[in-house]
Design an enzyme around this catalytic site. Structure first.
Site, PDB file in Angstrom:
ATOM      1  CG  HIS A 174      -3.696  -0.369  -2.861  1.00  0.00           C
ATOM      2  ND1 HIS A 174      -2.550  -1.096  -3.113  1.00  0.00           N
ATOM      3  CD2 HIS A 174      -4.064  -0.684  -1.595  1.00  0.00           C
ATOM      4  CE1 HIS A 174      -2.237  -1.798  -2.040  1.00  0.00           C
ATOM      5  NE2 HIS A 174      -3.126  -1.573  -1.110  1.00  0.00           N
ATOM      6  CE  LYS A 221      -9.764  -8.702   7.406  1.00  0.00           C
ATOM      7  NZ  LYS A 221      -8.706  -9.649   7.184  1.00  0.00           N
ATOM      8  CB  CYS A 228      -0.980   0.047   1.164  1.00  0.00           C
ATOM      9  SG  CYS A 228      -1.339  -1.495   1.947  1.00  0.00           S
ATOM     10  CG  ASP A 247      -1.983  -5.411  -2.864  1.00  0.00           C
ATOM     11  OD1 ASP A 247      -3.200  -5.296  -2.651  1.00  0.00           O
ATOM     12  OD2 ASP A 247      -1.103  -4.972  -2.109  1.00  0.00           O
ATOM     13  CG  HIS A 275      -6.172  -1.768   1.165  1.00  0.00           C
ATOM     14  ND1 HIS A 275      -4.835  -1.563   1.393  1.00  0.00           N
ATOM     15  CD2 HIS A 275      -6.828  -0.792   1.839  1.00  0.00           C
ATOM     16  CE1 HIS A 275      -4.692  -0.509   2.191  1.00  0.00           C
ATOM     17  NE2 HIS A 275      -5.881  -0.012   2.468  1.00  0.00           N
ATOM     18  CD  GLN A 280      -0.455  -8.596  -0.082  1.00  0.00           C
ATOM     19  OE1 GLN A 280       0.070  -7.544  -0.414  1.00  0.00           O
ATOM     20  NE2 GLN A 280      -1.197  -8.715   1.005  1.00  0.00           N
ATOM     21  NE  ARG A 307       1.757  -9.184   5.102  1.00  0.00           N
ATOM     22  CZ  ARG A 307       0.501  -8.965   4.771  1.00  0.00           C
ATOM     23  NH1 ARG A 307      -0.449  -9.737   5.250  1.00  0.00           N
ATOM     24  NH2 ARG A 307       0.180  -7.977   3.966  1.00  0.00           N
TER      25      ARG A 307
END
Length: 646
Positions: free
Chosen positions: A388, A472, A337, A386, A518, A384, A366
């Site tokens: 945004h 979420k 992000c 991912d 997200h 991910q 992580r």
RNA sequence: GCCGUUGUAGCUCAGUGGUAGAGCACUUCCUUGGUAAGGAAGAGGUCACGAGUUCAAAUCUCGUCAACGGCUCCA
């Protein structure tokens, strides 16, 4: 007399105080034998508990979830009774029924339980069950309950009782064992005919890491021995679909202790499959107006101080990377992000530019607790899918709905039918865990709930499951043995735009804050592939599978022709390999069937002469001979059909 | 991280204190075949790692690492 109404609307009269079991007996002896639980006016009710007023009744047999629940709950009590007889000093926590069986949390003091004790416990349980002990419900005052359990030094039970309201407390007793319990239960222990203790585990008292860890014993029981055998066989079958096993067999991915735990290595075939999934998603995202971006794997620590992640997760994360420069500190990125926010800030934005949708297959790291690591579903380095979305507040709902559409397209394309949707909101009693104002949270949560309503999506609401910066919507899918994994996720975030001071010029020529979504439809490539493997058992759809066909020459004399066929197929973008080992055809068929390759193409003298292949479909056997070009055309159109259905 | 279990050849697994085993896979040779395992020979192990007990340890004890089943966690 009272009137009992049945689910079909009919009713009968009984003397007040009739029990559901007696009602069943009045209908048929067979039903009385099979019935395990009941509900009265929708409330779960013991079969042996009297009914004193006009009521509607439902009777449950084994195939009903309510019956299994009572059966396993009583089995938990039975196990507790056995434990109490075998280990007199044992203390009891809680012992509920679960999806498959039951467990009981116990404190066995300084005498730890081992799974070598299981056989003994099982034997005792069956012995007690065979005594046909009555299970008796009793209402009890809070004071009496505290005394009853206090006298027996059941500190966990007394803690629970102290939080209950007087007048609502009930106990259930069978034999020498009495438990604090709401029920309902079987009338007696005799239906429990088969017992299997499955596992031992540590479990923190009341789920709190800071409190004592009790020993949790998992078990399952059945009314028939045969049902237990079938259940165990089913479990064995499920284990064959374990992605860790299939991933190894099909050479998709591997782990190396030299690399470090939780850090998957993608092998060539696994990489091919994963890349194809990525292309698939990129194609859909393009349709939805996304732009692909790429960002580095590390960034200055300040990014995550700004986002708030460092404060929340920093000490439990991979630690900072230092450089020869003093005071220069980088972090491996645990999420993408902040980079995407920085891309947003590379230019002044107008309300006309929005929404901006930045997508990246972003690999993040992580430091998951070592005990959490699990195959590809929980790892320390993962990618991910991912993106945004930066949009105006008035665009939020529409954007959210469009993300839901993408997720539905993906789940549909890959045949994930049994997903569950979960709306994860913040815990209203624990607001300090979250950043941002109440107003912002309420707005965000409302947006998600409304979007689900609009889509007619039946989502379960969970409090306390939100991310610390926003609520979420998560999509969960089960693995082979029924564990739930979160795949797709969509998160609404008013907070990071604030923290990164994102803005755009509105039509009023004033500065405004965008809202951020997200989202990751797969969740992560690793977890998605894992769950996909377990769902397909490694038999992937044709468009996705690493090798679509394997060519099997009858003898080495036809290896050249086989290679020629492979080349011809390659020109049509069909992925085919040649099995040119010095083996008989039966052997090659067997080995390649086990590798789950969709098409086996057998070539010998006949085929070489005619420019044909003899087609054998995985799991379906011989399909006869066709020209190579015809086969290629058929495969191409099959793939095309699959892809255009997206 | 915590509780429990496991760790022997690439894979699946035997091996309860006395010279490391099997099947499959692998290599070579024979065989050149028609729809789910052809034959023979060979190679392959610091028994996860490190200490200890013992005349002697894959085997017993302790520690470490990793995997597995849970708990807690999951940006």
């Amino acid at each position: 007399m009272i009137k009992i109404t049945f689910p079909d609307g009919s009713n009968r009269e009984y003397a007040a105080g009739v029990t559901p079991l007696q009602v069943a007996e009045s209908i048929s002896p067979r039903l009385a034998q099979d019935v395990l639980a009941a509900s009265i006016n929708g409330e779960e009710w013991d079969l042996s508990r009297p009914v004193n007023a006009d009521s509607s009744i439902k009777l449950f047999k084994w195939d009903d979830a309510e019956a299994k629940h009572a059966f396993w709950h009583s089995s938990a009590h039975l196990m507790a009774e056995a434990l109490q007889e075998l280990y007199p000093h044992i203390k009891f926590g809680i012992g509920p029924a679960i999806e498959n069986g039951f467990y009981y949390d116990v404190d066995s003091g300084d005498q730890p339980l081992r799974d070598s004790d299981f056989a003994n416990i099982e034997k005792k349980m069956l012995e007690l069950a065979a005594q046909k002990q009555e299970i008796v419900r009793q209402e009890i005052s809070k004071a009496d309950a505290l005394k009853l359990f206090g006298d027996r030094n059941e500190i966990y039970k007394t803690e629970l009782i102290s939080e209950l309201e007087d007048g609502t407390i009930t106990t259930y007793t069978q034999g020498s064992f009495t438990d604090l319990c709401r029920g309902p239960h079987l009338p007696n222990t005799s239906p429990i005919k088969a017992v299997k203790l499955m596992a031992l585990a540590g479990a923190y008292w009341r789920g709190d890491e800071k409190r004592k860890q009790l020993t949790r014993i998992y078990g399952i029981t059945f009314p028939k021995k045969k049902m237990l055998d079938e259940y165990l066989a089913l479990l064995e079958e499920a284990k064959k679909r374990d992605h860790r096993k299939i991933g190894k067999e099909l050479e998709l991915f591997a782990f190396s202790e030299a690399v470090g735990k939780g850090l998957p290595l993608w092998l060539p075939k696994g990489t091919a499959l994963r890349s194809r999934l990525e292309e698939f998603l990129k194609r859909i995202q393009k349709r939805f107006g996304y732009q692909q971006i790429m960002t580095p794997h590390i960034g200055l620590k300040g990014l995550w101080e700004t986002s708030g992640h460092w404060a929340k997760y920093g000490k439990d994360s991979f630690q900072p990377i230092l450089t020869p420069e003093e005071d220069e500190v980088f972090l491996m990125k645990p999420m993408n992000c902040p980079f995407h926010c920085e891309i947003y800030k590379t230019a002044p934005r107008s309300y006309k530019d929005l929404p901006l949708r930045y997508a990246e297959f972003g690999t993040v790291y992580r430091y998951e607790q070592s005990g959490e690591l699990h195959g590809l579903t929980r790892v320390r380095g993962f990618t991910q899918d991912d993106a945004h979305i930066f949009c105006r507040p008035d665009q939020l709902k529409e954007e959210f709905l469009k993300v839901m559409d993408i997720i539905f397209i993906i789940f549909n394309a890959l045949d994930f039918k049994n997903f569950e949707a979960q709306i994860s909101l913040r815990d209203p009693n624990n607001k300090e865990k979250y950043i941002g104002s109440d107003e912002v949270w309420e707005k965000s949560e409302r947006a998600i709930v409304e979007a689900c309503q609009e889509k007619g999506l039946n989502a379960r609401v969970e409090l306390g499951e939100a991310a610390f910066y926003g609520p979420k919507l998560d999509f969960m899918v089960k693995d082979a043995i029924g564990r739930r994994w979160q795949l797709g996720t969509i998160q609404v975030d008013y907070n990071l735009p604030e923290r990164f001071e994102l803005e755009y010029n509105g039509s009023d020529n004033q500065k405004h804050r965008p809202v951020m979504i997200h989202r990751a439809p797969f969740g992560s490539m690793e977890r998605f592939v894992a769950v996909l493997i377990e769902h397909t058992g490694g038999k992937f759809p044709l468009w996705l599978t690493p090798d679509q066909a394997v060519i099997l020459p009858i003898s080495e004399k036809f290896n050249d022709y086989a290679q020629q066929v492979a080349n011809e197929l390659a020109q049509q973008d069909i992925r085919a390999i040649v099995d040119d080992r010095n083996e008989k055809i039966g052997r090659k068929i067997r080995d390649n069937e086990l590798k789950r390759i969709p098409y086996l193409l057998i070539v010998g003298e006949k085929e070489a002469e005619n420019g044909e292949v003899s087609v054998r479909k995985q799991g379906e056997g011989d399909k006869g001979s066709v020209k190579v070009a015809d086969f290629a055309a058929e495969i191409s159109s099959e793939v095309e059909r699959q892809i255009t259905s997206w």
